[in-house]
Write a protein that holds these residues in place. Structure first.
Motif, PDB file in Angstrom:
ATOM      1  N   LYS A 141      16.757 -21.510  -5.792  1.00  0.00           N
ATOM      2  CA  LYS A 141      15.360 -21.457  -5.228  1.00  0.00           C
ATOM      3  C   LYS A 141      14.462 -22.294  -6.001  1.00  0.00           C
ATOM      4  N   ARG A 169      10.532 -27.029   0.905  1.00  0.00           N
ATOM      5  CA  ARG A 169      10.921 -25.903   1.399  1.00  0.00           C
ATOM      6  C   ARG A 169      11.990 -26.183   2.647  1.00  0.00           C
ATOM      7  N   ILE A 174      13.883 -22.519   2.208  1.00  0.00           N
ATOM      8  CA  ILE A 174      13.347 -21.267   1.521  1.00  0.00           C
ATOM      9  C   ILE A 174      11.727 -21.534   2.384  1.00  0.00           C
ATOM     10  N   LYS A 175      11.742 -20.459   2.940  1.00  0.00           N
ATOM     11  CA  LYS A 175      10.122 -20.359   3.607  1.00  0.00           C
ATOM     12  C   LYS A 175       9.276 -19.493   2.829  1.00  0.00           C
ATOM     13  N   ALA A 176       7.935 -19.833   2.836  1.00  0.00           N
ATOM     14  CA  ALA A 176       6.914 -19.110   1.917  1.00  0.00           C
ATOM     15  C   ALA A 176       6.988 -17.545   2.511  1.00  0.00           C
TER      16      ALA A 176
END
Length: 284
Positions: A141, A169, A174-176
């Motif tokens: 991450k 991202r 990896i999305k917020a």
């Protein structure tokens, strides 16, 4: 879980002095942030070994009737001119992390090194491959980077990173997570004080440590007495519907991050007394 008894009430009242907790109004917003940060660590499900070192000391202080865990001089670490500090979301590489990366690179044969020699070789066909890509197992991450502080102004560097974040991202997949975002503002600060959330969290922590059920009605009677004005007393239904849920939210790392974000966006409030910030809440 055990039921609450009169002995438990006496035990809590031996260290719980609401007058002491009222002093949080007279401290700075930065201090209030750190006090809640400490409570978030105390409620954290799986604290790190480093975090555990201080938690026992925090609990001893609280349950000895000293809920203010930090002295003002302890909060100046971000002004320290000798030690790099890691703000939320950013991890400055330490020796332990460097060792983990180095050993992993050797183990999976990314690099080779002949013992006793200063020479090393990169075994990847792409010598310029990014660490975060080829070592994704330990950088799942994260994006490892170095920041050239001499390359531009703070605004230029911050804007460069901000612009790159969507692309990073996308590459990492990896999305917020907007679902954990906490709405934080002047009104939240006022509620922390008027709902007596720090005192509530300390009582809830004591109950948790002693494996006791603690009803909303009991919590109200512990936090408020006949000496309080009717207008400030929070009854059991207030605590059930608003105060307790907010207290448990305040004891999370996501809440602390939003508190930190609020301070970063309002630096002029950082060293302002909480009581003064609360007045701003009324004007807003």
């Amino acid at each position: 879980m055990k039921n609450w008894s009169t002995e438990d009430t006496r035990a809590v009242k031996a260290w719980l002095n609401i007058s002491t907790y009222r002093k949080f109004e007279d401290t700075t917003l930065n201090c209030l942030y750190h006090e809640l940060w400490a409570r978030a660590l105390l409620f954290k499900p799986w604290p790190t070994e480093e975090e555990k070192i201080g938690l026992g000391g925090y609990m001893r202080q609280i349950f000895n009737g000293k809920p203010m865990l930090f002295r003002s001089e302890q909060l100046d670490y971000m002004e320290d001119d000798h030690t790099l500090q890691s703000p939320p979301h950013i991890f400055i590489t330490d020796i332990t992390r460097l060792a983990e990366l180095s050993i992993t690179a050797l183990r999976v044969n990314l690099i080779s090194w002949k013992q006793g020699s200063d020479e090393y070789g990169v075994n990847l066909p792409q010598h310029d491959a990014y660490v975060s890509t080829v070592m994704s197992a330990i950088c799942e991450k994260t994006v490892l980077l170095e920041i050239d502080l001499a390359s531009g102004t703070d605004d230029e560097i911050a804007e460069s990173i901000k612009t790159a974040l969507p692309q990073w991202r996308s590459v990492k997949g990896i999305k917020a997570d907007e679902s954990v975002a906490v709405r934080f503002g002047y009104g939240t600060i006022k509620k922390i004080i008027t709902y007596r959330l720090i005192a509530m969290l300390d009582v809830l922590l004591w109950a948790k440590m002693n494996e006791l059920r603690l009803s909303d009605d009991r919590l109200s009677r512990l936090l408020y007495t006949d000496e309080d004005d009717e207008a400030v007393i929070r009854l059991n239904y207030h605590i059930k519907d608003a105060d307790r849920p907010l207290a448990m939210k305040a004891a999370t790392i996501d809440f602390i991050r939003q508190f930190n974000f609020f301070i970063n966006r309002n630096q002029h409030l950082k060293n302002m007394r909480v009581s003064q910030v609360m007045k701003l809440s009324d004007s807003n």
